[in-house]
Design a protein around this motif. Structure first.
Motif, mmCIF file in Angstrom:
data_model
loop_
_atom_site.group_PDB
_atom_site.id
_atom_site.type_symbol
_atom_site.label_atom_id
_atom_site.label_comp_id
_atom_site.label_asym_id
_atom_site.label_seq_id
_atom_site.Cartn_x
_atom_site.Cartn_y
_atom_site.Cartn_z
ATOM 1 N N ASN A 76 28.339 -1.134 4.134
ATOM 2 C CA ASN A 76 28.218 -2.393 4.867
ATOM 3 C C ASN A 76 26.843 -2.482 5.511
ATOM 4 N N ARG A 78 25.814 -2.197 8.456
ATOM 5 C CA ARG A 78 25.491 -1.280 9.549
ATOM 6 C C ARG A 78 25.188 0.127 9.057
ATOM 7 N N THR A 137 37.151 3.455 6.039
ATOM 8 C CA THR A 137 36.851 3.721 7.444
ATOM 9 C C THR A 137 35.667 4.674 7.498
ATOM 10 N N ASP A 154 28.622 4.987 15.551
ATOM 11 C CA ASP A 154 29.090 3.732 14.968
ATOM 12 C C ASP A 154 30.418 3.957 14.272
ATOM 13 N N SER A 156 33.428 1.864 11.953
ATOM 14 C CA SER A 156 33.706 0.628 11.228
ATOM 15 C C SER A 156 34.898 0.822 10.297
ATOM 16 N N ASP A 158 36.493 -1.449 6.851
ATOM 17 C CA ASP A 158 36.250 -2.594 5.982
ATOM 18 C C ASP A 158 37.359 -2.762 4.957
ATOM 19 N N ARG A 174 33.838 -3.554 14.072
ATOM 20 C CA ARG A 174 32.689 -2.688 14.338
ATOM 21 C C ARG A 174 32.713 -2.287 15.816
ATOM 22 N N GLU A 232 27.355 -10.770 10.947
ATOM 23 C CA GLU A 232 28.014 -9.924 11.935
ATOM 24 C C GLU A 232 27.961 -10.585 13.309
#
Length: 271
Positions: A76, A78, A137, A154, A156, A158, A174, A232
């Motif tokens: 993604n 990030r 994940t 971080d 996340s 998806d 996020r 985002e």
């Protein structure tokens, strides 16, 4: 602060557990020396500084690599530049890095008197887990160098939806947590900066920096060429949201969107 230390210890335990998965789990071991390198660029509309309510268009370099012959893994907007060192299909662990652009007083009138923040490079590790094929994940833990010397985490998740053999949609939540040293250069205001900028003195601490949601649409034109659109939304929280730079001159609501293109090619005999 003890809670933050405990939290980082828990992250370390998760990463260690992932690395310790037995080799009998069919880890991918392509022939050494051959890699697939992906290079690209993205034009991204983003806040002029973290916490700003004004937006600018900036180029974002894109870089990724994987063992030649292995399928491209989902990523993604990030994710930093990453290389997987261990991959069983549903578990992947490796190294990651991210570059954070400098913040200069000349970038925005809001920053006058606050001084410049240098380029920052963040290096660390990541772990991905696919509980099912359509859900990824990921956790990244990175140490900063240069512009800041803190630790950034971080998180996340998806949902991955292949609309066709070429088009893939994805998106999910996020969350970013940081130590005080990662927040300080961007959200704290010392006495000298206060006198020069007119903002009150403020010390940013550790904890939750932001939370939000992001999504991406990726289209593969060929095995080499691909384009994507990303968007985002993040809400600054805790110490970051409480900074006078944000409350008096900016906005805790942060939006980014961009369009990018990438090209992939094989490189032989690197190592």
């Amino acid at each position: 602060m003890r809670g933050v230390v405990s939290w980082w210890s828990g992250v370390g335990a998760v990463l260690c557990a992932a690395v310790a998965v037995p080799a009998a789990a069919d880890a991918v071991r392509p022939a050494p020396g051959d890699w697939t390198l992906t290079l690209g660029v993205e034009g991204r509309v983003m806040p002029s500084y973290e916490g700003s309510d004004r937006y600018v268009l900036r180029p974002i370099p894109l870089l990724d690599w994987r063992r030649a012959g292995t399928a491209r893994r989902f990523s993604n907007a990030r994710d930093g530049a990453s290389i997987g060192l261990y991959d069983t299909g549903n578990v992947r662990v490796g190294l990651t890095g991210k570059i954070k652009m400098p913040r200069r007083e000349s970038d925005d009138a809001d920053l006058r008197g606050l001084g410049d923040v240098k380029w920052a490079f963040e290096a660390g590790v990541f772990a991905e887990y696919y509980p099912v094929t359509w859900l990824r994940t990921r956790v990244d833990v990175r140490q900063g160098f240069g512009g800041h010397h803190g630790v950034v985490g971080d998180f996340s998740a998806d949902l991955i939806v292949p609309v066709s053999s070429q088009l893939t949609l994805s998106g999910g939540p996020r969350v970013t947590l940081v130590t005080a040293n990662a927040n300080d250069p961007y959200f704290s205001i010392n006495t000298t900066q206060s006198a020069a900028s007119g903002l009150p003195v403020y010390t940013a601490g550790s904890g939750l920096q932001s939370y939000g949601v992001g999504g991406m649409a990726r289209y593969e034109w060929s095995p080499q060429w691909a384009t994507h659109f990303m968007a985002e939304y993040a809400r600054l929280a805790s110490s970051a949201a409480g900074s006078p730079l944000v409350t008096m001159r900016g906005n805790a609501n942060q939006v980014q969107f961009g369009f990018g293109v990438t090209y992939s090619f094989d490189v032989h005999g690197l190592w």
